[in-house]
Design a protein around this motif. Structure first.
Motif, PDB file in Angstrom:
ATOM      1  N   CYS A  99      42.756  48.018  40.139  1.00  0.00           N
ATOM      2  CA  CYS A  99      43.468  46.753  40.400  1.00  0.00           C
ATOM      3  C   CYS A  99      44.026  46.691  41.814  1.00  0.00           C
ATOM      4  CB  CYS A  99      44.596  46.559  39.378  1.00  0.00           C
ATOM      5  SG  CYS A  99      44.012  46.298  37.686  1.00  0.00           S
ATOM      6  N   GLY A 100      43.593  47.616  42.667  1.00  0.00           N
ATOM      7  CA  GLY A 100      43.994  47.566  44.065  1.00  0.00           C
ATOM      8  C   GLY A 100      45.435  47.922  44.331  1.00  0.00           C
ATOM      9  N   ASP A 127      49.126  32.037  31.376  1.00  0.00           N
ATOM     10  CA  ASP A 127      48.319  32.911  32.226  1.00  0.00           C
ATOM     11  C   ASP A 127      48.640  34.384  31.969  1.00  0.00           C
ATOM     12  OD1 ASP A 127      47.406  34.428  34.630  1.00  0.00           O
ATOM     13  OD2 ASP A 127      46.767  32.412  35.250  1.00  0.00           O
ATOM     14  N   PRO A 128      47.680  35.187  31.527  1.00  0.00           N
ATOM     15  CA  PRO A 128      47.916  36.604  31.228  1.00  0.00           C
ATOM     16  C   PRO A 128      48.432  37.409  32.424  1.00  0.00           C
ATOM     17  CG  PRO A 128      45.812  35.902  30.310  1.00  0.00           C
ATOM     18  CD  PRO A 128      46.287  34.784  31.200  1.00  0.00           C
ATOM     19  N   VAL A 129      47.852  37.171  33.597  1.00  0.00           N
ATOM     20  CA  VAL A 129      48.245  37.938  34.777  1.00  0.00           C
ATOM     21  C   VAL A 129      49.671  37.610  35.196  1.00  0.00           C
ATOM     22  CG1 VAL A 129      47.792  38.325  37.243  1.00  0.00           C
ATOM     23  CG2 VAL A 129      45.900  38.249  35.608  1.00  0.00           C
ATOM     24  N   ARG A 130      50.037  36.344  35.114  1.00  0.00           N
ATOM     25  CA  ARG A 130      51.395  35.956  35.499  1.00  0.00           C
ATOM     26  C   ARG A 130      52.430  36.680  34.641  1.00  0.00           C
ATOM     27  NH1 ARG A 130      53.946  32.225  38.509  1.00  0.00           N
ATOM     28  NH2 ARG A 130      51.975  31.392  39.242  1.00  0.00           N
ATOM     29  N   GLY A 157      37.587  46.509  32.071  1.00  0.00           N
ATOM     30  CA  GLY A 157      36.790  45.522  32.797  1.00  0.00           C
ATOM     31  C   GLY A 157      37.366  44.129  32.676  1.00  0.00           C
ATOM     32  N   VAL A 158      37.912  43.808  31.504  1.00  0.00           N
ATOM     33  CA  VAL A 158      38.534  42.496  31.283  1.00  0.00           C
ATOM     34  C   VAL A 158      39.773  42.355  32.161  1.00  0.00           C
ATOM     35  CG1 VAL A 158      39.626  40.980  29.591  1.00  0.00           C
ATOM     36  CG2 VAL A 158      37.672  42.395  28.923  1.00  0.00           C
ATOM     37  N   THR A 159      40.594  43.410  32.197  1.00  0.00           N
ATOM     38  CA  THR A 159      41.816  43.389  33.004  1.00  0.00           C
ATOM     39  C   THR A 159      41.494  43.190  34.482  1.00  0.00           C
ATOM     40  OG1 THR A 159      42.879  44.919  31.444  1.00  0.00           O
ATOM     41  CG2 THR A 159      43.907  44.661  33.603  1.00  0.00           C
ATOM     42  N   VAL A 160      40.520  43.933  34.970  1.00  0.00           N
ATOM     43  CA  VAL A 160      40.138  43.848  36.389  1.00  0.00           C
ATOM     44  C   VAL A 160      39.591  42.452  36.720  1.00  0.00           C
ATOM     45  CG1 VAL A 160      38.575  44.744  38.155  1.00  0.00           C
ATOM     46  CG2 VAL A 160      39.696  46.319  36.559  1.00  0.00           C
ATOM     47  N   LYS A 161      38.764  41.914  35.836  1.00  0.00           N
ATOM     48  CA  LYS A 161      38.181  40.590  36.049  1.00  0.00           C
ATOM     49  C   LYS A 161      39.267  39.513  36.130  1.00  0.00           C
ATOM     50  CE  LYS A 161      34.975  37.246  33.954  1.00  0.00           C
ATOM     51  NZ  LYS A 161      34.074  36.983  32.794  1.00  0.00           N
ATOM     52  N   THR A 180      42.422  39.971  36.846  1.00  0.00           N
ATOM     53  CA  THR A 180      43.261  40.233  38.021  1.00  0.00           C
ATOM     54  C   THR A 180      42.620  39.680  39.292  1.00  0.00           C
ATOM     55  OG1 THR A 180      44.129  42.255  36.999  1.00  0.00           O
ATOM     56  CG2 THR A 180      44.377  42.034  39.392  1.00  0.00           C
ATOM     57  N   LYS A 181      41.334  39.970  39.477  1.00  0.00           N
ATOM     58  CA  LYS A 181      40.631  39.491  40.673  1.00  0.00           C
ATOM     59  C   LYS A 181      40.602  37.969  40.726  1.00  0.00           C
ATOM     60  CE  LYS A 181      37.622  43.501  41.458  1.00  0.00           C
ATOM     61  NZ  LYS A 181      36.218  43.998  41.477  1.00  0.00           N
ATOM     62  N   LYS A 182      40.340  37.352  39.580  1.00  0.00           N
ATOM     63  CA  LYS A 182      40.278  35.900  39.535  1.00  0.00           C
ATOM     64  C   LYS A 182      41.629  35.277  39.873  1.00  0.00           C
ATOM     65  CE  LYS A 182      38.966  31.988  36.590  1.00  0.00           C
ATOM     66  NZ  LYS A 182      38.524  31.552  35.236  1.00  0.00           N
ATOM     67  N   TYR A 183      42.708  35.891  39.353  1.00  0.00           N
ATOM     68  CA  TYR A 183      44.047  35.349  39.591  1.00  0.00           C
ATOM     69  C   TYR A 183      44.392  35.368  41.079  1.00  0.00           C
ATOM     70  CZ  TYR A 183      49.113  34.789  39.457  1.00  0.00           C
ATOM     71  OH  TYR A 183      50.402  34.347  39.669  1.00  0.00           O
ATOM     72  N   PHE A 184      44.170  36.511  41.721  1.00  0.00           N
ATOM     73  CA  PHE A 184      44.585  36.639  43.126  1.00  0.00           C
ATOM     74  C   PHE A 184      43.606  35.945  44.085  1.00  0.00           C
ATOM     75  CE2 PHE A 184      47.134  40.122  41.319  1.00  0.00           C
ATOM     76  CZ  PHE A 184      48.370  39.752  41.833  1.00  0.00           C
TER      77      PHE A 184
END
Length: 471
Positions: free
Chosen positions: A36-37, A305-308, A455-459, A461-465
């Motif tokens: 997740c960087g 939003d899950p990431v938020r 893989g779901v978490t990373v996907k 996360t990338k989409k959100y940012f």
């Protein structure tokens, strides 16, 4: 019979809280941090602005917004923080220093740094895979993302069963016992008030939990900030008055963390291994990153939003371990009492007393312990209720039965600390140990779910940012 139970528990406990499991928990944090960087560092300013800082903005923000059925993001994190900021932040940190030396604090920080990303991943998946009831209520947690994401119903059931059982221990009886002990110390009359404490607890907690998640989250949204600030103010005040000794304490922490000396005639480098194990264990046990408990509360948030919502998880671990646990550690080390016979909450209370020169310092710590334990009870009641609800298709009858059993055990837990109930502390210690074991066992199915769904978490996360939304 008691010896047989103790032997079995010790064997299991040695595995679930042993070096292999602790390294697996830490490794999961490292894995998600890389994938997740390292958002807990690279996006820390953004996380701060979009979590706690939003509470100070004028107008209705996402942190304050509810959909009328579910709780606000801040109420969700307050419930989760209420269950993680507990007795372990006071008693556990002191115990880790006694067992592993000052260096345990450094490894606790390392555990928290990577644990931020583990907690973030748990919450992202919990919100992404949560279920919406007929009335619009959100339910979620590891059991739901394991079932819906991996289609491994048996593993989801295992987590829910372990979580439901753990709620009776780590979030109930043990906390009630600690409250009872603290109350007896505060009254100082010699009168054993355990039964009275138990009855009062049952009434107070009952009034809250029978109001459901909405009432639990409302109470914790007021209680948690107050108790956290109360403890932080006490701790920081003590530290400031001894600011001249703080640099030496930090030097001691780092020197001890990398001390390769032999201990007690043992192997070379054993000191660092002892500090690492105790620091990692205390960090994980305190912030519960990887155990799968906190995501249950976060899933109830009205946030879409899950990431938020996951960003609140980073903030949660930061407050719990980096701030609260560090304050406890510094106070204990400043006192120099960790080399004596005291440990746990008694050591922390005595440390504050010695540094302030007043018995009131210890009383303040005991009040904080009571508040911490109470918030933990409220948070874990919801965790347990959600787990049993999952196992019984959200049966209302089972939920009410669980509440009744939970409240009854609170009274039993309070009485168990009584000198009239126990001739020694063996039973109470075993109760803590069993609760600790069940809590750790929850991590096994949860980590499987987290890693297989990474893989779901990373996907997301990338989409959100990239776009500002993971939806």
């Amino acid at each position: 019979m008691m010896k047989w139970i103790e032997d079995i528990n010790n064997a299991v406990h040695g595995v679930v809280w042993g070096p292999i499991m602790l390294l697996l928990l830490l490794g999961t944090g490292v894995f998600f941090s890389v994938r997740c960087g390292f958002i807990q560092a690279t996006k820390f300013g953004y996380i701060w602005r979009n979590t706690i800082a939003t509470l100070f903005k004028k107008g209705e923000t996402d942190a304050h917004r509810s959909d009328g059925t579910n709780v606000t993001p801040f109420q969700a994190v307050s419930t989760a923080l209420g269950s993680t900021i507990g007795v372990g932040n006071v008693a556990g940190v002191a115990g880790a220093i006694v067992a592993g030396g000052p260096g345990a604090i450094f490894w606790m920080w390392v555990s928290a740094f990577f644990g931020m990303c583990t907690k973030y991943a748990e919450i992202v998946l919990a919100v992404h895979y949560r279920q919406v009831g007929p009335d619009g209520t959100h339910y979620g947690g590891p059991m739901y993302y394991i079932e819906k994401g991996l289609h491994m119903k048996w593993l989801a059931v295992l987590f829910a069963l372990l979580g439901g059982l753990a709620s009776f221990g780590i979030g109930n009886a043990t906390q009630a016992a600690e409250i009872s002990v603290a109350v007896n110390h505060l009254t100082g009359t010699g009168f054993d008030s355990s039964l009275i404490t138990g009855i009062v607890l049952v009434v107070l907690v009952g009034v809250v939990v029978f109001g459901g998640m909405k009432r639990i989250s409302t109470v914790t949204s007021y209680l948690v900030p107050f108790m956290a600030l109360f403890y932080i103010v006490i701790g920081v005040t003590v530290i400031v008055f001894h600011a001249g000794d703080v640099p030496a304490v930090f030097r001691n922490i780092f020197a001890s963390a990398f001390s390769f000396e032999a201990v007690g005639g043992g192997i070379f480098g054993y000191a660092i291994l002892l500090a690492m194990q105790n620091g990692f264990a205390r960090g994980v046990f305190s912030n519960e990153a990887g155990l799968g408990s906190a995501p249950i509360a976060h899933a109830a948030s009205s946030t879409k939003d899950p990431v938020r919502q996951g960003l609140w998880g980073v903030f949660e671990v930061f407050v719990d371990t980096i701030i609260v646990c560090t304050i406890t550690g510094l106070v204990v080390l400043l006192s120099g009492l960790y080399t004596g016979s005291l440990t746990g909450g008694a050591l922390t209370a005595k440390a504050v007393e010695s540094l302030t020169g007043s018995v009131w310092g210890g009383h303040f710590i005991r009040v904080a312990l009571i508040l911490f334990a109470l918030s933990t009870i409220l948070g874990w009641e919801y965790y347990g209720e959600t787990c049993w609800g999952y196992l019984t298709r959200n049966s209302k009858a089972v939920r009410y039965l669980y509440k009744a059993a939970f409240l009854a055990l609170l009274c039993v837990g309070a009485i168990s600390s009584s000198s009239n109930f126990l001739e020694d502390t063996t039973t109470l210690n075993l109760m803590w140990s069993i609760a600790d074991t069940l809590n750790g066992m929850m991590a096994i199915p949860n980590l499987i779910g987290l890693l297989l769904l990474s893989g779901v978490t990373v996907k997301l996360t990338k989409k959100y940012f990239q776009t500002g939304s993971s939806l």
